[in-house]
Design a protein around this motif. Structure first.
Motif: not given
Ligand SMILES: Cc1ncc(C[n+]2csc(CCOP(=O)(O)OP(=O)(O)O)c2C)c(N)n1
Ligand code: SF4
Length: 300
Positions: A84-87, A91-94
């Motif tokens: 979901x973060x990639x979409x 992506x940088x949020x761990x």
């Protein structure tokens, strides 16, 4: 430079007042984990004492977002959060997945193994209180031989625990670490290191539990330290295959010796029915594991 009490950040993400027991090592560990991640994280947690710590909607004692996930699916939940973060281009949020030993060694192991084999980009922290503590201390795959629990009430558990950290290392991931809540700065530095690495990172954190292990609430740190001083719990990290003892375990290896494991066992009511033969078996197991770690450290 290793973190010390002076340069440790004062910022808190675990807020005062939560529903864990007094002396809960999980609370101390989680406080330092969130500090190391600077509160910049999305957490996913299955049913456990950690969900109790987080609190029940709309009340919470943490200042980070958290997904409560079904017991078996913490690894799958972490995979979904990463996707979901990639979409969203974030992506940088761990992503941090964290579960107890029941949720990791037993019920969540297949989802975790699958997510790890797919090389998911998340940190997984198993806090290990050596039993299903939230529901009153049932025996888990991490409960030690001879320990009395709700489901092994008289003779204690009749089997040794599985080594989950070794199982995770066998997945060939870039970072594996074993930490202990009684050594919060070592834990903090390991989480900081994990944060800077890509791929699946697994940490095992030893978290003494006063009611489950039957020792006074005020003795949590002493019990955690005794575990390391006796070799019951060993502090180490494996970075891209390189093994290193850390903190007090490193000091013992360099210039000391382990205390007898009996010193750790006799402080806890859960071991009150241990036989001499079991104490000997536990000592031999500790000796073998410690020697294995010394041999690995010497090879680096
Ligand atoms: C599928 C399912 N089975 C059982 C439960 C009940 N349950 C909630 S928390 C818990 C214990 C969790 O143990 P562990 O993962 O070791 O974490 P701890 O409670 O020790 O923090 C259990 C059995 C549940 N919520 N869901
Ligand atoms: S039962 Fe143990 S792990 Fe759970 S909140 Fe209490 S002290 Fe912490």
């Amino acid at each position: 430079m290793p973190t010390n009490a002076v340069n440790l950040t004062e910022k808190e993400y675990l807020l005062p007042g939560n529903r864990v027991c007094p002396g809960c090592a999980l609370s101390l560990a989680y406080r330092h984990i969130l500090k190391a991640l600077e509160g910049q994280v999305i957490v996913t947690v299955p049913a456990s004492c950690l969900t109790v710590l987080h609190g029940m909607y709309p009340v919470t004692s943490v200042s980070v977002p958290c997904v409560n996930t079904p017991f078996a699916s913490t690894g799958a939940s972490a995979t979904g959060l990463v996707a979901g973060l990639k979409a969203l281009g974030r992506e940088n949020l761990p992503v941090l997945a964290s579960a107890g030993d029941g949720g990791t060694h037993d019920i969540g192991i297949q989802a975790l193994s699958g997510a790890t084999e797919r090389q998911g980009n998340f940190i997984y922290i198993c806090y290990d209180n050596e039993g299903y503590m939230n529901t009153g201390n049932q025996r888990s795959g991490s409960t030690p031989l001879g320990a009395i629990s709700g489901t092994t009430p008289i003779l204690g558990k009749q089997q040794n625990p599985k080594d989950m950290t070794a199982i995770m290392e066998a997945h060939g991931i870039p970072y594996v670490a074993a930490a202990n809540a009684a050594y919060p700065l070592d834990l903090y530095d390991k989480v900081r290191k994990a944060r800077g690495i890509k791929g699946t990172r697994f940490m095992h954190v030893f978290t003494p539990c006063p009611p489950g292990w039957r020792f006074p609430f005020s003795d949590t740190i002493r019990i955690g330290e005794l575990a390391v001083q006796t070799g019951w719990n060993i502090l180490y990290e494996v970075e891209n295959g390189d093994f290193r003892l850390t903190s007090a375990s490193e000091s013992i290896a360099l210039k000391g010796h382990l205390r007898p494991v009996r010193d750790f066992l006799m402080e806890q009511g859960r071991f009150k029915n241990l036989t001499e033969a079991q104490i000997e078996e536990l000592q031999e197991r500790v000796n073998a594991r410690w020697q294995h770690c010394l041999d690995r450290a010497a090879k680096q």
